[in-house]
Motif scaffolding. Structure first.
Motif, short mmCIF file in Angstrom:
data_model
loop_
_atom_site.label_atom_id
_atom_site.label_comp_id
_atom_site.label_asym_id
_atom_site.label_seq_id
_atom_site.Cartn_x
_atom_site.Cartn_y
_atom_site.Cartn_z
N PRO A 280 2.55 2.33 -1.51
CA PRO A 280 3.56 3.33 -1.84
C PRO A 280 4.48 2.83 -2.97
O PRO A 280 4.61 1.64 -3.21
CB PRO A 280 4.37 3.41 -0.55
CG PRO A 280 4.34 2.00 -0.02
CD PRO A 280 3.08 1.34 -0.51
N SER A 281 5.18 3.76 -3.63
CA SER A 281 6.23 3.37 -4.58
C SER A 281 7.45 2.92 -3.76
O SER A 281 7.70 3.43 -2.66
CB SER A 281 6.61 4.54 -5.48
OG SER A 281 7.14 5.61 -4.73
N TYR A 282 8.20 1.97 -4.31
CA TYR A 282 9.38 1.48 -3.58
C TYR A 282 10.23 0.64 -4.51
O TYR A 282 9.72 -0.24 -5.21
CB TYR A 282 8.93 0.59 -2.40
CG TYR A 282 10.04 0.10 -1.50
CD1 TYR A 282 11.00 0.97 -0.98
CD2 TYR A 282 10.12 -1.25 -1.14
CE1 TYR A 282 12.01 0.51 -0.13
CE2 TYR A 282 11.11 -1.71 -0.28
CZ TYR A 282 12.05 -0.82 0.22
OH TYR A 282 13.04 -1.27 1.06
N SER A 283 11.51 0.93 -4.53
CA SER A 283 12.46 0.10 -5.29
C SER A 283 13.87 0.39 -4.79
O SER A 283 14.08 1.31 -3.98
CB SER A 283 12.37 0.39 -6.80
OG SER A 283 12.91 1.67 -7.08
N ASP B 212 8.14 8.43 -23.17
CA ASP B 212 8.47 9.64 -22.40
C ASP B 212 7.25 10.18 -21.64
O ASP B 212 7.04 11.39 -21.59
CB ASP B 212 9.05 10.72 -23.33
CG ASP B 212 9.97 11.68 -22.55
OD1 ASP B 212 10.51 11.26 -21.51
OD2 ASP B 212 10.11 12.83 -22.98
N GLY B 213 6.43 9.28 -21.11
CA GLY B 213 5.28 9.69 -20.31
C GLY B 213 5.67 9.63 -18.83
O GLY B 213 6.42 10.48 -18.35
N SER B 214 5.19 8.59 -18.13
CA SER B 214 5.52 8.47 -16.71
C SER B 214 7.00 8.11 -16.51
O SER B 214 7.58 8.40 -15.47
CB SER B 214 4.65 7.40 -16.06
OG SER B 214 4.91 6.14 -16.63
N PHE B 215 7.60 7.46 -17.52
CA PHE B 215 9.03 7.15 -17.47
C PHE B 215 9.74 8.22 -18.28
O PHE B 215 9.76 8.17 -19.51
CB PHE B 215 9.32 5.76 -18.04
CG PHE B 215 10.73 5.30 -17.81
CD1 PHE B 215 11.83 6.08 -18.15
CD2 PHE B 215 10.98 4.07 -17.23
CE1 PHE B 215 13.14 5.66 -17.93
CE2 PHE B 215 12.28 3.62 -17.00
CZ PHE B 215 13.36 4.42 -17.36
N LYS B 216 10.28 9.20 -17.58
CA LYS B 216 10.95 10.32 -18.27
C LYS B 216 12.30 9.85 -18.81
O LYS B 216 13.05 9.18 -18.07
CB LYS B 216 11.20 11.49 -17.31
CG LYS B 216 10.02 11.86 -16.45
CD LYS B 216 8.99 12.64 -17.21
CE LYS B 216 7.73 12.86 -16.40
NZ LYS B 216 6.51 12.81 -17.18
N ASN C 22 10.82 9.19 -8.25
CA ASN C 22 9.56 9.09 -7.52
C ASN C 22 8.62 10.21 -7.97
O ASN C 22 8.54 11.27 -7.35
CB ASN C 22 9.80 9.16 -6.01
CG ASN C 22 8.52 8.96 -5.22
OD1 ASN C 22 7.47 8.61 -5.79
ND2 ASN C 22 8.58 9.21 -3.93
N ILE C 23 7.88 9.96 -9.04
CA ILE C 23 7.00 11.00 -9.60
C ILE C 23 5.74 11.19 -8.74
O ILE C 23 4.91 12.04 -9.05
CB ILE C 23 6.62 10.70 -11.07
CG1 ILE C 23 5.91 9.35 -11.18
CG2 ILE C 23 7.82 10.78 -11.99
CD1 ILE C 23 5.34 9.05 -12.58
N TRP C 24 5.61 10.42 -7.68
CA TRP C 24 4.44 10.53 -6.80
C TRP C 24 4.78 11.31 -5.54
O TRP C 24 4.01 11.34 -4.59
CB TRP C 24 3.93 9.12 -6.44
CG TRP C 24 3.62 8.33 -7.67
CD1 TRP C 24 2.42 8.32 -8.35
CD2 TRP C 24 4.51 7.48 -8.41
NE1 TRP C 24 2.53 7.50 -9.46
CE2 TRP C 24 3.79 6.98 -9.52
CE3 TRP C 24 5.84 7.09 -8.25
CZ2 TRP C 24 4.37 6.11 -10.45
CZ3 TRP C 24 6.41 6.24 -9.18
CH2 TRP C 24 5.66 5.75 -10.26
#
Ligand code: NAP
Length: 345
Positions: A194-197, A249-253, A336-338
């Protein structure tokens, strides 16, 4: 010159047991999602991967569509496995995944058996391997019966093309279902990714939380984007540097860089400084404070970033006061783009 791995490569990296399995993973793993495709030179990618391996990073994480273009990261890494890394295959844990978009038409994305089985074959061809160590369902596909997706993971194992299986960005509820389906089919899911931060704590939330499920069911957890794709560094405090992920400006908006988010990053940066760490080092160490987290899965666009971030291991301990100070700045930053996957219950 022929690459020879550092003889002291196992001396500094802690290895953590992955759930109830027999497999250990390094506390920090390296992912090839971005900056390992044809947008970067092969030599730069090789330098970073060899640096990682020389420092005990035995786990390299891939997916079918890592690049750019899709497939390129597996191809570049496959070239390394055929040459410099060839003697070290059995010292490496190599993963791949399928679930997000890969090729056109209805069989190149989602959770169908048709897609997962074909994609794994394609990944093995690009990697030049007979098997990957871990094969993942990259996301939940709410339109496919979970039995079909988990059954495809079992097929991957039964056919000898994967040693272990995992799931990524599944909610706590779907994870419980997936664990039970696998159990009924006679196998275990090794790990969740999973994503996590500090700025994205969804895996701690809900009852039970995903972390609760993983702890109770003895499944490993490898958490991705612990540095929030670069937001949890000082690099964006003075604007957007050329060549950074936010500049693309792709996955990091660029929209992530709100004044409110940057104020929290500034405050977190000050906490890290007091600990004698960079913010990225503190952010990585923070994800590892919970023993249910097996590994922190980082990215790096330069060997300098990698070298610096691996030093997170020099200070993994937090005082209650430090944790409270981090909590005070630890908001959901909307990064969290996921979450389309992790919200499916
Ligand atoms: P991350 O470690 O949070 O971000 C890495 C990026 O942040 C670097 O490429 C760099 O970007 C910037 N950065 C890192 N350290 C820095 C430093 N010290 N100073 C300045 N900038 C720094 O992790 P991630 O790359 O987003 O993801 C890591 C891995 O997780 C991926 O490779 C992949 O294996 C996995 N992942 C999985 C999924 C999934 O759906 N399962 C999704 C995403 C990622 P720039 O230099 O380019 O700005």
């Amino acid at each position: 010159m022929v690459y020879q791995a550092a003889s002291d490569r196992y001396e500094h990296m802690p290895y953590r047991r992955c759930g109830a399995s027999g497999l250990d993973l390094p506390a920090i793993s390296l992912g090839l999602w971005q900056a390992f495709g044809t947008d970067r030179s092969y030599d730069s990618a090789l330098e970073r991967i060899e640096y990682a391996f020389d420092h005990g990073v035995t786990h390299i994480d891939l997916a079918n569509n890592y690049g750019p273009p899709y497939g390129a990261a597996e191809e570049q890494f496959g070239r390394m496995l055929a040459t410099d890394l060839k003697p070290y295959r059995d010292e490496l844990i190599i993963s791949s995944k399928a679930g997000w978009d890969m090729w056109p038409g209805p069989y190149g994305f989602g959770g169908s058996r048709k897609y997962l089985v074909a994609s794994l074959d394609q990944s093995l061809t690009r990697l030049g391997l007979d098997y990957v160590d871990i094969f993942y369902s990259h996301r939940i596909d709410a339109t496919t019966p979970l039995e079909e997706t988990i059954g495809a993971l079992k097929t991957a194992i039964d056919s000898g093309k994967a040693l272990y299986a995992g799931i990524s960005s599944y909610s706590a509820t779907k994870t419980l279902q997936a664990i039970d389906i696998a159990k009924d089919m006679g196998f275990r899911l090794l790990i969740h990714q999973p994503s996590y931060s500090i700025l994205n704590r969804w895996i701690e939330q809900g009852s039970p939380s995903l972390l609760d499920v993983l702890g109770e069911r003895h499944m490993g957890a490898i958490v991705f984007s612990p540095v929030a794709q670069g937001l949890l560094t000082s690099k964006y405090l003075g604007g957007v540097p050329d060549g950074s992920r936010a500049a693309e400006d792709g996955s990091f908006k660029k929209a992530f860089l709100t004044e409110a988010n940057l104020a929290h990053v500034r405050a977190l940066n000050a906490i890290a400084e007091k600990r004698g760490q960079t913010l990225a080092q503190m952010a990585i160490a923070w994800t590892l404070r919970d023993e249910r987290v097996t590994s922190a899965l980082i990215g790096a666009s330069s060997v300098e970033q990698l070298a610096s971030n691996l030093k997170a291991l020099d200070n993994l301990a937090f005082t209650p006061e430090e944790l409270a100070a981090i909590d005070a700045e630890s908001v959901d930053a909307g990064i969290n783009i996921w979450e389309d996957s992790s919200k499916v219950r």
